[in-house]
Write a protein that holds these residues in place. Structure first.
Motif, mmCIF file in Angstrom:
data_model
loop_
_atom_site.group_PDB
_atom_site.id
_atom_site.type_symbol
_atom_site.label_atom_id
_atom_site.label_comp_id
_atom_site.label_asym_id
_atom_site.label_seq_id
_atom_site.Cartn_x
_atom_site.Cartn_y
_atom_site.Cartn_z
ATOM 1 N N SER A 37 -28.349 43.510 -9.096
ATOM 2 C CA SER A 37 -28.312 44.683 -9.976
ATOM 3 C C SER A 37 -27.082 44.667 -10.869
ATOM 4 O O SER A 37 -27.169 45.006 -12.057
ATOM 5 N N LEU A 38 -25.932 44.254 -10.318
ATOM 6 C CA LEU A 38 -24.734 44.215 -11.170
ATOM 7 C C LEU A 38 -24.818 43.079 -12.181
ATOM 8 O O LEU A 38 -24.306 43.192 -13.298
ATOM 9 N N LEU A 39 -25.462 41.961 -11.809
ATOM 10 C CA LEU A 39 -25.678 40.872 -12.774
ATOM 11 C C LEU A 39 -26.566 41.356 -13.912
ATOM 12 O O LEU A 39 -26.247 41.158 -15.095
ATOM 13 N N PHE A 40 -27.689 41.982 -13.558
ATOM 14 C CA PHE A 40 -28.641 42.443 -14.564
ATOM 15 C C PHE A 40 -28.015 43.469 -15.500
ATOM 16 O O PHE A 40 -28.141 43.358 -16.732
ATOM 17 N N SER A 41 -27.336 44.468 -14.935
ATOM 18 C CA SER A 41 -26.795 45.549 -15.755
ATOM 19 C C SER A 41 -25.629 45.082 -16.633
ATOM 20 O O SER A 41 -25.569 45.396 -17.821
ATOM 21 N N ASN A 42 -24.710 44.294 -16.065
ATOM 22 C CA ASN A 42 -23.547 43.853 -16.836
ATOM 23 C C ASN A 42 -23.909 42.815 -17.892
ATOM 24 O O ASN A 42 -23.413 42.873 -19.020
ATOM 25 N N ILE A 43 -24.765 41.864 -17.532
ATOM 26 C CA ILE A 43 -25.201 40.875 -18.524
ATOM 27 C C ILE A 43 -26.026 41.564 -19.617
ATOM 28 O O ILE A 43 -25.922 41.220 -20.804
ATOM 29 N N GLY A 44 -26.843 42.549 -19.211
ATOM 30 C CA GLY A 44 -27.624 43.302 -20.190
ATOM 31 C C GLY A 44 -26.747 44.015 -21.201
ATOM 32 O O GLY A 44 -27.005 43.961 -22.418
ATOM 33 N N SER A 67 -17.183 44.318 -18.278
ATOM 34 C CA SER A 67 -18.350 43.623 -17.745
ATOM 35 C C SER A 67 -18.027 42.183 -17.353
ATOM 36 O O SER A 67 -18.463 41.704 -16.296
ATOM 37 N N VAL A 68 -17.265 41.480 -18.201
ATOM 38 C CA VAL A 68 -16.876 40.097 -17.890
ATOM 39 C C VAL A 68 -16.050 40.054 -16.611
ATOM 40 O O VAL A 68 -16.255 39.201 -15.731
ATOM 41 N N ASN A 69 -15.117 40.991 -16.481
ATOM 42 C CA ASN A 69 -14.275 41.039 -15.292
ATOM 43 C C ASN A 69 -15.097 41.322 -14.036
ATOM 44 O O ASN A 69 -14.906 40.690 -12.991
ATOM 45 N N ASP A 70 -16.048 42.260 -14.141
ATOM 46 C CA ASP A 70 -16.904 42.583 -13.000
ATOM 47 C C ASP A 70 -17.779 41.398 -12.595
ATOM 48 O O ASP A 70 -17.969 41.133 -11.401
ATOM 49 N N HIS A 280 -14.965 45.902 -5.030
ATOM 50 C CA HIS A 280 -15.594 44.998 -5.990
ATOM 51 C C HIS A 280 -16.917 45.537 -6.525
ATOM 52 O O HIS A 280 -17.140 45.555 -7.739
ATOM 53 N N VAL A 281 -17.814 45.950 -5.616
ATOM 54 C CA VAL A 281 -19.203 46.160 -6.028
ATOM 55 C C VAL A 281 -19.490 47.559 -6.578
ATOM 56 O O VAL A 281 -20.364 47.696 -7.453
#
Length: 313
Positions: A37-44, A67-70, A280-281
């Motif tokens: 979910s964090l990959l999808f939302s931040n990359i989005g 987003s890059v940092n996360d 982190h998450v």
């Protein structure tokens, strides 16, 4: 009695979580869902800001930094942790160089998070208290310089932190943690680690005091301006933009504090591990949702894309 003999092996054993077999796969899939979910939302959010020219504005550069940092911070932590959870081997191993790299990226993530959120607080202060001068103060050049400074200072401080640990010889090979951080690394040494403790304290105090001080000052000045002007629209805008930022900062702050404090209390290892994962998450999952939904231009673009997808199907 502990031995002072130096260990030359590059292989370390990492404690991980003591999980009952019936909870192994539920925990694995929970972490997988959180990571996905964090990959999808931040990359989005990143792709949307990069591809939409109307979003090429200073404020969105800060969102990109966040987003890059996360993405980096959680990619370094979660996949190895998930691999250890479902590993059939009772003993979990990691190389020393991998452990150092994980600790470096983890501390850089924490430091950069504080720096970026501090810059975002300043950005909100200028937008609310000096709206007519915002475009001349917070230019693209200014935000890029501030962002580069935040990353540069973070990398410098963490490089010294980890460098002081790497110089130590090792007499132990067991990481009493589910992940690698600086404290876990220098605890592998039987040498005098006073310098590491002093610099670690300096690093923590400098980082927390600067971010807490800057955010407290900017929010205090925003509150004063809102109180003096007594403008309902201004107050609503300040509450809308600042409340989410403050909540995310406090979550990150207290989970970070809890992790640092619990290193001094070895009787609560699982609580420390959980606090570190939450550090982190939780912000990484909330950042794109809250900022995406509360920023008018970004929200409009997201709804426009969703509407386009629905109508096309």
């Amino acid at each position: 009695m502990e031995s002072n003999m130096t260990i030359a092996s590059d292989i370390l054993e990492i404690q991980g979580f003591d999980i009952a077999p019936e909870f192994t796969y539920p925990l694995f899939f929970l972490l997988l869902f959180v990571y996905s979910s964090l990959l999808f939302s931040n990359i989005g959010v990143l792709m949307l800001i990069i591809t939409e020219k109307s979003l090429h504005q200073p404020m969105y550069i800060l969102f990109c930094n966040l987003s890059v940092n996360d993405l980096i911070g959680n990619t370094v932590l979660l996949p190895p942790l998930m691999a250890h959870i479902i590993s059939t081997d009772i003993n979990r191993f990691i190389t020393y160089s991998q452990c150092v790299a994980q600790a470096f990226h983890s501390h850089t993530f924490g430091s950069a998070s504080h720096m970026i959120l501090t810059i975002m607080a300043i950005d909100r202060y200028v937008a609310i208290c000096h709206p007519l001068r915002y475009s001349s103060i917070m230019t693209t050049r200014t935000v890029i310089v501030l962002s580069a400074t935040a990353w540069g200072v973070s990398l410098l401080l963490v490089s010294v932190l980890i460098g002081l640990t790497v110089r130590l010889s090792r007499c132990r090979s067991f990481i009493q943690n589910a992940y690698c951080d600086n404290a876990s690394l220098f605890k592998l040494s039987c040498e005098d680690v006073s310098i590491n403790n002093i610099y670690g304290l300096f690093f923590t105090v400098l980082l927390f005091s600067c971010s807490m001080g800057s955010i407290a000052i900017t929010y205090f000045r925003i509150a004063i301006i809102c109180w003096i002007k007594k403008n309902k629209e201004l107050n609503n805008r300040a509450l809308q933009t600042c409340a989410s930022h403050l909540v995310l900062y406090l979550i990150m702050l207290w989970s970070g504090f809890l992790t640092i404090i619990l290193h001094r209390f070895p009787n609560y290892p699982d609580l420390r591990k959980i606090a570190y994962i939450l550090f982190h998450v939780v912000p990484a999952n909330l950042n794109p949702v809250i900022y995406g939904m509360q920023t008018r231009s970004l929200r409009a673009k997201i709804f426009q894309i969703l509407h386009r997808e629905v109508t096309s199907t």
